[in-house]
Design an enzyme around this catalytic site. Structure first.
Site, short mmCIF file in Angstrom:
data_model
loop_
_atom_site.label_atom_id
_atom_site.label_comp_id
_atom_site.label_asym_id
_atom_site.label_seq_id
_atom_site.Cartn_x
_atom_site.Cartn_y
_atom_site.Cartn_z
N GLU A 1 31.06 43.02 40.10
CA GLU A 1 30.31 41.93 39.46
C GLU A 1 29.06 41.53 40.26
O GLU A 1 29.09 41.49 41.49
CB GLU A 1 31.23 40.70 39.32
CG GLU A 1 32.44 40.97 38.45
CD GLU A 1 33.36 39.76 38.30
OE1 GLU A 1 33.00 38.65 38.77
OE2 GLU A 1 34.44 39.93 37.72
N ASP B 1 38.47 47.82 38.12
CA ASP B 1 37.72 46.73 38.75
C ASP B 1 37.95 46.70 40.25
O ASP B 1 39.10 46.83 40.71
CB ASP B 1 38.18 45.38 38.17
CG ASP B 1 37.33 44.94 36.99
OD1 ASP B 1 36.28 45.56 36.73
OD2 ASP B 1 37.73 43.98 36.32
N ASP C 1 40.36 43.33 36.44
CA ASP C 1 41.08 42.40 37.32
C ASP C 1 41.55 41.15 36.57
O ASP C 1 42.23 40.30 37.13
CB ASP C 1 40.25 42.04 38.57
CG ASP C 1 38.94 41.35 38.24
OD1 ASP C 1 38.63 41.20 37.06
OD2 ASP C 1 38.23 40.95 39.20
N SER C 2 41.22 41.09 35.26
CA SER C 2 41.79 40.03 34.42
C SER C 2 43.31 40.14 34.40
O SER C 2 44.01 39.20 34.02
CB SER C 2 41.24 40.09 33.00
OG SER C 2 41.53 41.34 32.41
N GLU D 1 28.88 39.79 29.78
CA GLU D 1 29.95 38.93 29.24
C GLU D 1 29.46 37.52 28.91
O GLU D 1 28.80 36.87 29.73
CB GLU D 1 31.10 38.85 30.29
CG GLU D 1 32.27 38.00 29.83
CD GLU D 1 33.52 38.14 30.68
OE1 GLU D 1 33.54 38.97 31.61
OE2 GLU D 1 34.49 37.40 30.40
N LYS E 1 34.18 49.12 38.64
CA LYS E 1 33.29 48.07 38.13
C LYS E 1 33.25 46.96 39.15
O LYS E 1 34.29 46.62 39.74
CB LYS E 1 33.79 47.57 36.77
CG LYS E 1 32.95 46.39 36.24
CD LYS E 1 33.19 46.11 34.76
CE LYS E 1 34.47 45.33 34.45
NZ LYS E 1 34.54 44.01 35.10
O1 KIV Z 1 38.75 42.15 34.02
C1 KIV Z 1 38.45 42.38 32.84
O2 KIV Z 1 39.29 42.50 31.94
C2 KIV Z 1 37.02 42.52 32.54
C3 KIV Z 1 36.61 42.48 31.10
C4 KIV Z 1 36.61 41.08 30.63
C5 KIV Z 1 35.28 43.12 30.89
O3 KIV Z 1 36.23 42.62 33.43
#
Ligand code: KIV
Length: 256
Positions: free
Chosen positions: A118, A86, A42-43, A185, A116
């Site tokens: 958090e 994510d 989600d970055s 992280e 994924k």
């Molecule tokens: O969103 C993302 O790119 C991430 C990585 C930093 C692990 O979660």
């Protein structure tokens, strides 16, 4: 490859490589580079959509990007990298049913094989349990968790004894809940190594030293596409500079 097969990598001592991708061009590059896993992180809210945090990205946007990532692979589903997507902010914080629906739609409508999410709060552990029982593999994420930016900032985490004990306990809870791997992280190297030695599932580091079972990087950072990089990611090449220089030359040539 199934997500749970990454545990075999750990048993064999084979380092796991994970790179992010956000569209079909980046996934084609990452596939050709030979990464084991592509993370549709989600970055991309920040890298692609220009937001200052990951919070604004929606489930529909994550799905659209994941579909584009899947279309970029040249190999068939069993041969291209494993795709993990994510779960965006608010898609799993509002209860188990909503989380199953969100995660299920990502797996149903794209080539992603897992999600994924958090944190390891009690509510999150319940969500993870439910997702896994419903056939949705889950990767955990602890340490700097960008969806909690309004609580934690983008600072390094687990800097003192009590927060190190807490992150170790949380990682054990994620393993017990059935996560197939955990991203850690921006934490001190020693605590990441301790977590790696304690858990049976792979611990994937980013800004967490080089002793983890694998490493994940935001591809845009690693290839220097962005103006600035986080302190823990030195770019391998200065892509941004190279692109600007080449394009400037082209623009100048057109004006001759
Ligand atoms: O969103 C993302 O790119 C991430 C990585 C930093 C692990 O979660």
């Amino acid at each position: 490859m199934l997500p749970k097969e990454l545990v075999r990598f750990k048993k064999l001592g084979k380092p796991i490589t994970i790179l992010t991708a956000w569209d079909s061009i980046s996934s084609a590059i990452v596939e050709e580079a030979g990464a084991d896993v592509v993370l549709v992180g989600d970055s991309l809210a920040m890298f692609v959509h220009g937001h200052t945090t990951t919070l604004p990205i929606t489930l529909q946007q994550m799905l659209d990007h994941t579909k584009a990532v899947c279309r970029g692979f040249s190999n068939s589903i069993n041969k291209h990298p494993l795709v993990i997507c994510d779960l965006p902010f608010l898609s799993y914080q509002c209860g188990e049913d909503k989380a199953v629906e969100a995660a299920g739609s990502l797996l149903k409508d794209s080539c992603a094989s897992g999600v994924k999410l958090e944190g390891a709060e009690p509510e999150t552990i319940n969500v993870i349990n439910r997702l896994i029982r419903m056939g949705i593999p889950v990767m955990g994420h602890l340490g700097l968790t960008p969806q909690s930016v309004n609580n934690l900032g983008f600072r390094r985490q687990a800097e003192n004894h009590s927060s190190q004990k807490e992150i170790l306990n949380k990682s054990l809870e994620l393993e017990k809940a059935g996560c197939f791997a955990i991203v850690i992280e921006h934490v001190p190297d020693e605590i990441a190594e301790k977590i790696k030695k304690t858990l049976k599932i792979p611990v994937i580091g980013i800004g967490a030293g080089d002793k983890c079972d694998g490493q994940v990087r935001v591809t845009a950072d690693l290839i220097g596409l962005t103006k600035t990089q986080p302190p823990f990611c030195q770019p391998l090449i200065q892509s941004r500079e190279l692109c600007v220089k080449a394009l400037k030359e082209w623009v100048a040539q057109q004006r001759l």
